[in-house]
Design an enzyme around this catalytic site. Structure first.
Site, PDB file in Angstrom:
ATOM      1  CB  CYS A  48      -9.741  -4.311   8.689  1.00 52.61           C
ATOM      2  SG  CYS A  48      -8.702  -5.597   7.786  1.00 52.61           S
ATOM      3  CG  HIS A  85      -5.059  -3.525   9.578  1.00 58.03           C
ATOM      4  ND1 HIS A  85      -6.729  -4.065  10.218  1.00 58.03           N
ATOM      5  CD2 HIS A  85      -5.131  -2.233   9.053  1.00 58.03           C
ATOM      6  CE1 HIS A  85      -7.017  -2.957  10.485  1.00 58.03           C
ATOM      7  NE2 HIS A  85      -6.331  -1.507  10.110  1.00 58.03           N
ATOM      8  CG  ASP A 122      -7.028   1.441  11.204  1.00 61.75           C
ATOM      9  OD1 ASP A 122      -8.228   1.246  10.177  1.00 61.75           O
ATOM     10  OD2 ASP A 122      -6.133   0.436  11.494  1.00 61.75           O
TER      11      ASP A 122
END
Length: 644
Positions: free
Chosen positions: A400, A444, A460
């Site tokens: 991520c 994350h 995201d």
């Protein structure tokens, strides 16, 4: 002097004291623990061999030596570490002058005090169980030493268990009603080494993927009302705004105005139980709209506590899953990039500049979606001078933080203010306790872009590379799931179910015992109609509760006394009376055992000597605590079976 104490009982007492101080010894440096344990070993050797005890001079020198060593190690003789170490040293040394029953009682009482200090080491459920066990062992020792020359019997531990259980309601009442401290229970400064740092204040490729190997709990969350959807569970933490070509940094917190948050739709209320982290960051659901007392919101919308979280603490929040932000003067700084580097990414972003910001965002996401990127726990190392180009055009494999960093770089290069936000995504729902568990492995990173009319909005990029990460969790989304801790893997469902049930027990403990602070106590008292501690209603409640408990205890004792004798001698005597009753002999009110035996002997002349012996042994066992008489009484009553 040592001859006055029975050897086996003394060795048992030393063993119990060793159990009491063992957790403290475990927490000390090994050399100091060995020194602390030496008096116990020495006293056990003396008890076993029958040698003389050390003299007063030796004991005083040993005490001074231990005090000096404790001071040398902790630089103090007071406080949590130094004070408790000194207490352990004194308890250990006390054994070297324990030669009389009075010393044993003092040592046992000292052991109770050391047992209480175990909660300065840990406030876990297991420590409570351990402390309860050693308190039971100490109480059994006190009962055993009341009969000086008799061996230790199981009955003494049964009496000790009963005594502790009888005191439990009073302890619970004091726990609930006694005024709490403003901090958490057993609030003492803790070692910073005991706190887990988790997410860092910088972000480099690999910093978040390394956290996936850590299954320790970051925090637990109880939602009030409905639980949100998993894809809304973005737990906001540090905001990374400055980029030097390799690493993303947080800027120093400034006293600038906090942007105005306009919630879109319903807000969510919840309580978080944070684990120690040695930072003042609070990972609130993105974005927080109401904060706990003493907390504040930075101008980057990060919730901050007043001080670092070094104890497990509970915080009440409200958050808006959807929002609009107005007026952030810092948005312009979110266009900063190094002067050079990553030329291919810059060229790619330049192609989008002719479009509106919303279209630039959409084109960047589409580009990531169309070019075969892989979500991986073990991506290739980005060690070149242009890491963003290396990821976008060569390796195409990342976690991520790789995609959040690259996307933010593209947005800034395209002229859209953007920044990286670190935190956690999702969590594990525990149906047993109806709460969420968020672990370090859920760490994350995502991006935020500034759009006119909307303000900072979450984007995201991981969601387009691996959509399953958002709705299905980490184990279902990464290629190398076998690198995850065992408890987090999909094929460990049976283990996860067992772990959830146990975690719900821990959560209840943390919530209602460790987290039972002054605020929770006041909330509970308010439900009882008590406005504040010290009010007349409060005093009436406390007095009424204690009187009720004492009344119930008195009734229970009376009922128990009628039901069954409490000691072995009385039980044998009652059995003897029952057998006499078959021959018409019943005790009269106020009649002594001797008088009863005389009447029974007149009715049963053939058993007169047997009856007299039973009465004599009963008196010796009941009031003289003679073990031999108790043994004879049991056998005599067993044989006493006169025929009609």
């Amino acid at each position: 002097m040592s001859a006055t104490l029975q050897r086996n009982k003394l060795l048992a007492l030393i063993a119990v004291l060793a159990l009491v101080i063992a957790p403290h010894l475990w927490a000390m440096p090994i050399w100091l623990a060995m020194v602390m344990a030496a008096p116990l070993v020495w006293r056990a050797a003396i008890a076993w061999s029958g040698r003389r005890m050390p003299g007063r001079t030796v004991r005083v020198l040993l005490a001074l030596l231990l005090m000096a060593l404790v001071f040398w190690q902790f630089r103090t003789l007071v406080g949590r570490d130094g004070g408790v170490a000194l207490l352990v040293a004194l308890a250990s040394l006390k054994l070297l002058e324990t030669s009389r029953p009075r010393d044993v009682r003092i040592l046992a009482l000292l052991g109770y005090f050391v047992t209480g200090t175990l909660f300065l080491l840990s406030q876990s459920f297991w420590m409570l169980a351990y402390a309860g066990a050693v308190a039971l062992a100490l109480s059994g020792q006190l009962f055993a030493w009341q009969r000086r020359d008799a061996p230790i019997e199981a009955e003494e531990y049964r009496r000790a268990s009963r005594m502790l259980l009888e005191g439990l309601p009073i302890a619970l009442l004091l726990f609930v009603l006694f005024p709490r401290l403003s901090g958490p229970l057993w609030s003492m400064p803790q070692d910073k080494a005991g706190a887990s740092t988790g997410i860092s204040d910088t972000m480099t490729p690999g910093s978040f993927s390394d956290l996936t190997l850590d299954d320790s709990v970051a925090f637990r969350v109880d939602f009030i009302g409905r639980n949100p959807e998993r894809h809304d569970l973005y737990w906001r933490g540090p905001v990374y705004e400055r980029y030097d070509g390799k690493t993303w940094f947080q800027r120093q917190y400034s006293a600038g105005p906090v942007p105005v948050i306009v919630a879109q739709g319903q807000t969510l209320r919840y309580t978080m139980t944070h684990e120690p982290q040695d930072r003042n960051w609070l990972f609130a659901l993105d974005v927080p709209t109401a904060l706990p007392q003493d907390a504040r919101l930075s101008n980057r919308l990060q919730a901050l506590a007043a001080r670092p979280i070094v104890n497990r603490q509970r915080f009440d929040f409200s958050s808006a899953p959807h929002w609009r932000i107005r007026d952030d003067a810092s948005a312009e700084r979110a266009l900063q990039l190094p002067e050079a580097g990553n030329p291919r990414a810059r060229a790619l972003a330049a192609q989008w500049r002719e479009h509106s910001p919303e279209v630039r965002v959409a084109k960047a996401l589409q580009w990531l979606r169309d070019n075969g990127f892989v979500y991986s726990l073990a991506p290739p190392l980005l060690d070149g001078p242009d890491p963003v180009d290396q990821l976008l055009y060569r390796t195409r494999e990342g976690f991520c933080e790789h995609y959040a960093g690259a996307f933010t770089f593209l947005m800034r290069a395209a002229g859209v203010p953007a920044r990286v936000v670190g935190g956690y995504l999702g969590g594990e729902y525990n149906p047993t306790g109806n709460y969420w568990i968020v672990r370090q492995a859920d760490a994350h990173a995502w991006s935020e872009v500034w759009l006119e009319g909307k303000g900072w909005q979450r984007v995201d990029p991981t969601a387009v590379v691996s959509p399953m990460r958002i709705d299905g969790g980490l184990a279902r989304s990464v290629r190398n799931a076998d690198r995850l801790p065992l408890l987090l893997r999909e094929n460990a469902a049976w283990l996860a179910e067992w772990r959830q049930q146990w975690d719900s027990v821990i959560h209840v403990w943390n919530r209602w015992v460790i987290g039972y602070d002054a605020q929770q106590q006041l909330q509970l008292l308010n439900r009882l109609g008590i406005d504040y501690l010290g009010s007349r209603t409060y005093v009436l409640w406390v007095a009424g509760a204690f009187c009720t408990l004492l009344l119930l205890f008195a009734v229970a004792m009376q009922w128990q006394a009628r039901k069954r004798p409490t000691d072995a001698a009385s039980r044998h005597w009652q059995r003897f009376i029952q057998r006499l009753a078959r021959h018409g002999v019943a005790p009269r009110i106020g009649e002594s055992p001797t008088d009863l035996a005389a009447r029974a002997g007149a009715v049963l002349p053939m058993q007169r000597s047997q009856i007299d012996a039973i009465a004599s042994d009963y008196l010796a066992a009941r009031y003289g605590e003679s073990v031999e008489a108790l043994t004879r009484l049991a056998a005599a009553v067993q044989r006493f079976k006169p025929r009609p």
